[in-house]
Scaffold this motif. Structure first.
Motif, PDB file in Angstrom:
ATOM      1  N   ILE A 152      27.112  40.523  48.337  1.00  0.00           N
ATOM      2  CA  ILE A 152      29.227  39.634  47.731  1.00  0.00           C
ATOM      3  C   ILE A 152      28.769  41.599  46.965  1.00  0.00           C
ATOM      4  CG2 ILE A 152      31.241  38.433  46.823  1.00  0.00           C
ATOM      5  CD1 ILE A 152      29.433  37.402  48.757  1.00  0.00           C
ATOM      6  N   SER A 196      36.272  42.950  53.496  1.00  0.00           N
ATOM      7  CA  SER A 196      35.174  42.951  54.631  1.00  0.00           C
ATOM      8  C   SER A 196      35.738  43.039  55.627  1.00  0.00           C
ATOM      9  CB  SER A 196      34.919  41.442  54.211  1.00  0.00           C
ATOM     10  OG  SER A 196      33.736  41.440  55.168  1.00  0.00           O
ATOM     11  N   VAL A 231      30.724  41.935  51.621  1.00  0.00           N
ATOM     12  CA  VAL A 231      31.934  41.543  51.263  1.00  0.00           C
ATOM     13  C   VAL A 231      32.145  42.009  50.182  1.00  0.00           C
ATOM     14  CG1 VAL A 231      33.636  39.133  49.908  1.00  0.00           C
ATOM     15  CG2 VAL A 231      31.817  39.229  52.264  1.00  0.00           C
ATOM     16  N   THR A 232      33.311  42.859  49.112  1.00  0.00           N
ATOM     17  CA  THR A 232      33.918  43.430  48.519  1.00  0.00           C
ATOM     18  C   THR A 232      34.869  42.508  47.640  1.00  0.00           C
ATOM     19  OG1 THR A 232      35.181  44.813  48.592  1.00  0.00           O
ATOM     20  CG2 THR A 232      33.043  45.348  48.818  1.00  0.00           C
ATOM     21  N   ASN A 278      31.049  42.438  43.596  1.00  0.00           N
ATOM     22  CA  ASN A 278      32.424  42.210  42.650  1.00  0.00           C
ATOM     23  C   ASN A 278      32.747  43.673  41.542  1.00  0.00           C
ATOM     24  OD1 ASN A 278      33.317  39.081  42.433  1.00  0.00           O
ATOM     25  ND2 ASN A 278      31.095  39.235  42.850  1.00  0.00           N
ATOM     26  N   GLN A 307      35.547  33.288  51.713  1.00  0.00           N
ATOM     27  CA  GLN A 307      35.321  33.880  49.760  1.00  0.00           C
ATOM     28  C   GLN A 307      36.111  33.483  49.797  1.00  0.00           C
ATOM     29  OE1 GLN A 307      32.417  36.478  47.978  1.00  0.00           O
ATOM     30  NE2 GLN A 307      33.936  34.225  47.180  1.00  0.00           N
ATOM     31  N   ILE A 361      40.144  40.869  48.034  1.00  0.00           N
ATOM     32  CA  ILE A 361      38.892  40.832  49.225  1.00  0.00           C
ATOM     33  C   ILE A 361      39.270  41.826  50.209  1.00  0.00           C
ATOM     34  CG2 ILE A 361      37.106  38.864  50.269  1.00  0.00           C
ATOM     35  CD1 ILE A 361      38.788  37.006  48.687  1.00  0.00           C
ATOM     36  N   LEU A 372      27.930  32.111  52.774  1.00  0.00           N
ATOM     37  CA  LEU A 372      28.158  33.261  51.545  1.00  0.00           C
ATOM     38  C   LEU A 372      26.663  33.746  50.948  1.00  0.00           C
ATOM     39  CD1 LEU A 372      31.469  32.513  49.844  1.00  0.00           C
ATOM     40  CD2 LEU A 372      30.692  33.703  51.407  1.00  0.00           C
TER      41      LEU A 372
END
Length: 313
Positions: A308, A261, A45-46, A310, A270, A259, A303
Motif C-alpha cells: 500500500i 487499486s 493499493v494507493t 500513501n 482499505q 483510494i 491489508l
C-alpha cells in the motif's frame, strides 16, 4: 491494522454473520484484474491524501502506473460512479463529480474511443444528473458521455455461471460490450449491506436490485462481481457518509483521500479500514460480502498482505 471493533455493537447493524467457505472460479466479461494486480512493478493499493479531489484522484491512479496501464487506444470504457440520488456532493451519497471527471479525463487522454459514465439511478434521473454535478463536470471531455439507464431495452440477460444465490441477471448492455469497466464508488454506509463501495456499487449496472435483497444480499453481491469485475477501482473518500447510507442524510466525515487499486476486494477493504462507520472502527472481514469475495478468490482482503502506497499532496 485497526484495533478490534466491538463486534456485538456491529452485530446490531446486521453486518456480522457466519462465514461460508466457497470455491469456484469466475467467468468474467472483463480481463481479470489479477494481470494488473500481480505486477511487482506497482503497489497493490494507493491512497492519495489532499484537499483537491481531482488532483488526488490523478495522483492515486498515476501511482498505479497511470490510466494507460488499464485503458488502451480505441477501448470502449464504462465508468460506474454513484449518482443514484438527487443530492449535491456535500451530502456524500454520490461520487464527488471532480473524482469522476478526473477518471473520465484520464481515460480520454489514454485514447479511449468512448467513455460512458453510467448508473441505474434510484431517484428522478434528471435530478440525479443535475444535482450530482457529474454530467456538468464531464460535459466537455472528449469522447465522454454521462447517462442514466432505465429503459428495459438497454439491459441484457446474462448467466452467472458460478452463482450461489444468483444464477442470472439483467445487465446494462453497454457494460457487456465494453472493453474496460472502472468502478468509481463513493465511500458510504448502507442500511442493508453495511457499506456501499466498489462491489456493492456494481448493483447500479443491473436492472432488478430487489431479487438481490430477497436472496442473501451479501452472497448475491459476490455472485454479481464474478461477472461485473472492474479492471480498476477508484474510491472517493473525500468525504464519507458514515451513517444514514446509502442516500442520507447522515453523518458526513471528511477524509480528503482517494483510494485506487486493480483489486476490488482490496480497495473496499482499505476504505473500510480507513473510515469510521456507525461511530465504530471496523475490520474488513466484518463486512460479509468483502469476506465472501476474498474466500472465493476474487481479491485480497488482508491489508497486511498488500503493498500500500500513501501519497500526500
Amino acid at each position: 491494522m485497526l484495533k478490534k471493533t466491538d463486534r456485538r455493537q456491529f452485530l446490531k447493524a446486521g453486518l456480522i454473520t457466519s462465514a461460508t467457505a466457497l470455491t469456484g472460479g469466475a467467468g468474467l466479461f472483463f480481463p481479470s484484474n489479477w494481470a494488473y494486480a500481480q505486477s511487482a512493478q506497482y503497489p497493490d493499493v494507493t491512497v492519495a491524501h489532499g484537499g483537491d479531489p481531482e488532483a488526488i484522484t490523478i495522483a492515486a491512479v498515476q501511482a498505479l502506473g497511470g490510466m494507460q496501464r488499464f485503458v488502451k487506444a480505441g477501448d470502449k470504457v464504462v465508468i460506474k460512479p454513484n449518482m443514484s440520488f438527487s443530492s449535491n456532493p456535500a451530502r456524500a451519497s454520490n461520487t464527488h463529480p471532480a473524482v469522476v471527471k478526473a477518471v473520465a479525463k484520464m481515460c480520454s487522454e489514454a485514447g479511449a474511443s468512448r467513455v460512458s459514465v453510467l448508473d441505474n439511478v434510484l431517484n428522478d434521473p434528471s435530478d440525479c444528473l443535475a444535482k450530482s454535478g457529474i454530467a456538468e463536470y464531464c460535459e466537455h471531455i472528449p469522447n465522454v458521455k454521462t447517462n442514466v439507464v432505465k429503459s428495459d431495452r438497454l439491459f441484457r440477460e446474462v448467466a452467472v455461471k458460478n452463482g450461489v444465490s444468483i444464477r442470472n441477471m439483467k445487465v446494462v448492455g453497454e457494460v457487456l460490450d465494453a472493453d474496460v469497466l472502472i468502478a468509481v464508488p463513493k465511500g458510504k454506509s448502507h442500511s442493508s449491506s453495511g457499506v456501499s463501495l466498489a462491489m456493492k456499487g456494481m448493483m447500479g449496472l443491473i436492472q432488478d436490485r430487489g431479487v438481490f435483497h430477497r436472496n442473501d444480499l451479501h452472497q448475491s453481491i459476490v455472485d454479481m462481481v464474478t461477472v461485473l469485475k472492474p479492471a480498476l477501482v477508484v474510491v472517493d473518500g473525500t468525504n464519507i457518509l458514515s451513517t444514514g447510507g446509502p442516500g442520507g442524510p447522515g453523518k458526513v466525515i471528511p477524509l480528503n483521500l482517494v483510494i485506487a487499486s486493480p483489486d476490488m476486494v482490496a480497495a473496499d477493504a482499505q476504505m473500510v479500514a480507513l473510515g469510521t462507520w456507525y461511530d465504530r472502527k471496523l475490520q474488513p472481514e466484518q463486512v460479509k460480502h468483502i469476506r465472501l469475495a476474498a474466500e472465493r478468490g476474487l481479491g485480497i482482503m488482508d491489508l497486511n498482505k498488500l503493498v500500500i502506497k500513501n501519497i500526500n499532496m
